[in-house]
Design an enzyme around this catalytic site. Sequence first.
Site, PDB file in Angstrom:
ATOM      1  N   LYS A   1       0.493  -1.116   0.406  1.00 36.77           N
ATOM      2  CA  LYS A   1      -0.023   0.148  -0.169  1.00 36.77           C
ATOM      3  C   LYS A   1       0.851   1.749  -0.148  1.00 36.77           C
ATOM      4  O   LYS A   1       1.743   1.505   0.652  1.00 36.77           O
ATOM      5  CB  LYS A   1      -1.230  -0.044   0.827  1.00 36.77           C
ATOM      6  CG  LYS A   1      -2.387   0.047   1.245  1.00 36.77           C
ATOM      7  CD  LYS A   1      -3.093   0.131   2.796  1.00 36.77           C
ATOM      8  CE  LYS A   1      -4.233   0.324   2.061  1.00 36.77           C
ATOM      9  NZ  LYS A   1      -5.412   0.581   1.150  1.00 36.77           N
TER      10      LYS A   1
ATOM     11  N   ARG B   1      -8.668   7.607   8.782  1.00 38.11           N
ATOM     12  CA  ARG B   1     -10.108   6.658   8.201  1.00 38.11           C
ATOM     13  C   ARG B   1     -10.749   6.005   9.721  1.00 38.11           C
ATOM     14  O   ARG B   1     -12.030   5.909  10.375  1.00 38.11           O
ATOM     15  CB  ARG B   1     -10.693   6.281   6.572  1.00 38.11           C
ATOM     16  CG  ARG B   1     -11.968   5.361   6.959  1.00 38.11           C
ATOM     17  CD  ARG B   1     -12.405   5.699   4.994  1.00 38.11           C
ATOM     18  NE  ARG B   1     -11.948   5.039   4.312  1.00 38.11           N
ATOM     19  CZ  ARG B   1     -11.842   3.778   4.411  1.00 38.11           C
ATOM     20  NH1 ARG B   1     -12.142   3.296   4.662  1.00 38.11           N
ATOM     21  NH2 ARG B   1     -10.181   2.854   3.517  1.00 38.11           N
TER      22      ARG B   1
ATOM     23  N   ASP C   1      -4.661  -4.737   5.359  1.00 34.32           N
ATOM     24  CA  ASP C   1      -3.902  -4.946   4.451  1.00 34.32           C
ATOM     25  C   ASP C   1      -2.606  -4.321   3.980  1.00 34.32           C
ATOM     26  O   ASP C   1      -2.713  -3.519   2.568  1.00 34.32           O
ATOM     27  CB  ASP C   1      -4.926  -5.243   3.353  1.00 34.32           C
ATOM     28  CG  ASP C   1      -5.548  -2.819   3.618  1.00 34.32           C
ATOM     29  OD1 ASP C   1      -4.966  -2.599   4.383  1.00 34.32           O
ATOM     30  OD2 ASP C   1      -6.521  -2.809   2.471  1.00 34.32           O
TER      31      ASP C   1
ATOM     32  N   HIS D   1     -11.745 -12.166  -0.364  1.00 34.38           N
ATOM     33  CA  HIS D   1     -10.593 -11.926   0.680  1.00 34.38           C
ATOM     34  C   HIS D   1     -10.070 -12.644   1.931  1.00 34.38           C
ATOM     35  O   HIS D   1     -11.033 -13.397   2.733  1.00 34.38           O
ATOM     36  CB  HIS D   1     -10.762 -10.477   1.803  1.00 34.38           C
ATOM     37  CG  HIS D   1     -11.126  -9.224   0.472  1.00 34.38           C
ATOM     38  ND1 HIS D   1     -11.087  -8.501   0.876  1.00 34.38           N
ATOM     39  CD2 HIS D   1     -10.970  -9.670  -1.319  1.00 34.38           C
ATOM     40  CE1 HIS D   1     -11.265  -7.935  -0.496  1.00 34.38           C
ATOM     41  NE2 HIS D   1     -11.615  -8.425  -1.105  1.00 34.38           N
TER      42      HIS D   1
ATOM     43  N   GLU E   1      -2.813  -9.854   2.988  1.00 30.97           N
ATOM     44  CA  GLU E   1      -4.172  -9.226   2.288  1.00 30.97           C
ATOM     45  C   GLU E   1      -4.282 -10.329   0.977  1.00 30.97           C
ATOM     46  O   GLU E   1      -3.572  -9.697   0.140  1.00 30.97           O
ATOM     47  CB  GLU E   1      -5.349  -8.213   2.630  1.00 30.97           C
ATOM     48  CG  GLU E   1      -6.837  -8.719   1.843  1.00 30.97           C
ATOM     49  CD  GLU E   1      -6.985  -7.681   1.564  1.00 30.97           C
ATOM     50  OE1 GLU E   1      -8.570  -6.990   2.646  1.00 30.97           O
ATOM     51  OE2 GLU E   1      -6.967  -6.848   0.499  1.00 30.97           O
TER      52      GLU E   1
ATOM     53  N   ILE F   1     -12.473  -1.098 -12.891  1.00 26.82           N
ATOM     54  CA  ILE F   1     -13.101   0.066 -12.897  1.00 26.82           C
ATOM     55  C   ILE F   1     -13.303   1.148 -12.143  1.00 26.82           C
ATOM     56  O   ILE F   1     -13.398   2.410 -11.833  1.00 26.82           O
ATOM     57  CB  ILE F   1     -13.868  -0.119 -13.740  1.00 26.82           C
ATOM     58  CG1 ILE F   1     -13.557  -0.680 -15.050  1.00 26.82           C
ATOM     59  CG2 ILE F   1     -14.873   1.551 -14.697  1.00 26.82           C
ATOM     60  CD1 ILE F   1     -12.739   0.069 -15.927  1.00 26.82           C
TER      61      ILE F   1
ATOM     62  N   HIS G   1     -12.907   1.274  -9.054  1.00 26.22           N
ATOM     63  CA  HIS G   1     -12.031   2.052  -7.699  1.00 26.22           C
ATOM     64  C   HIS G   1     -11.810   3.740  -8.089  1.00 26.22           C
ATOM     65  O   HIS G   1     -11.271   4.024  -7.535  1.00 26.22           O
ATOM     66  CB  HIS G   1     -10.484   0.837  -7.754  1.00 26.22           C
ATOM     67  CG  HIS G   1     -10.163   0.922  -6.568  1.00 26.22           C
ATOM     68  ND1 HIS G   1      -8.902   1.864  -7.006  1.00 26.22           N
ATOM     69  CD2 HIS G   1     -10.499   0.522  -4.905  1.00 26.22           C
ATOM     70  CE1 HIS G   1      -7.897   2.163  -5.712  1.00 26.22           C
ATOM     71  NE2 HIS G   1      -8.988   1.327  -4.332  1.00 26.22           N
TER      72      HIS G   1
END
Length: 272
Positions: free
Chosen positions: A48, A59, A73, A121, A140, A154, A156
Amino acid sequence: MEIQLWRKILSPYELAVRELIVKFNHIITEHKEKDLYSPMEQVNGRVKSISSILEKMQRKNIPIDRLETELEDIAGIRIICQFEEDIDVVADMIQNRSDMEIKSEKNYLTNVKASGYRSYHLIIYYTVQTIEGPKRLQMEIQIRTLAMNFWATIEHSLQYKYKGNMPAHVRERLSKAAAAILSLDREMSSVRHEIMDAQKFSQIQTNLVADILNNIENLYKFSNQREVMKIQEEFFRVYESKDLQRLQRFHRQLDIISEGYQAQAVTREFMA
Ligand code: 0O2
């Protein structure tokens, strides 16, 4: 946090992603070498980005000292399958491995997200070896079909574009597209066996041709060149006939000739 510290934190995750890509790609190769259908079609992965980590920490209210335990992840692997049925097969393969331990799963195939997102997942524990010793990480693994991946990619990008304020008409279109993707996956599953047979045929042919050419190349070094030219011409004729059984017979005959010259090509299993 200073940039060097980010690098120190993320470096083992980079290693883990590279290792798992190699391991999963090897599974694909092993299937192909054995003329078997591979439930995995493609593998990719990423660590990431720092900005995405910061956004998720904010968040989800994750403090920096709990980053590695609470952000599951940081490292992500995506396994793309051709058919929905392959997803369970891949999940079982991961479950049976001794180098990965499953912590949890999220099944967005049975519990489709409100957005229309479908994927399976797994959060796993995986240990990498660093110069400071072993480090057990969380990673992940997303498993989805080619069609699901098309939709998610798309969607995302659009999520990124609209940053949480996706207009209703775009959301509606995506929802319709998700329904079309679901129906596409089901349609493809209904002709799965025919597609698998066709792919198996093509893989067997690819492996046979590679073996035959390997044998011809070896013969070229050890035997009469005019004879090898004749064998090569015969190979082209057999190949053009598109008759797999004929190609298999030719392959066996060539093996016998090669053995005679003690020039049989090293089999692919030995090279692997
Ligand atoms: P990126 O950029 O892929 O890393 P969340 O609270 O939903 O953000 P959580 O609780 O960690 O995330 O778990 P979840 O819901 O399983 O989501 C993990 C990842 O799944 C996401 O990572 C996405 O990659 C993918 N994903 C989940 N929901 C959706 C969706 O509705 N659309 C798309 N396209 N992908 C989704 P990140 O961190 O959001 O993004």
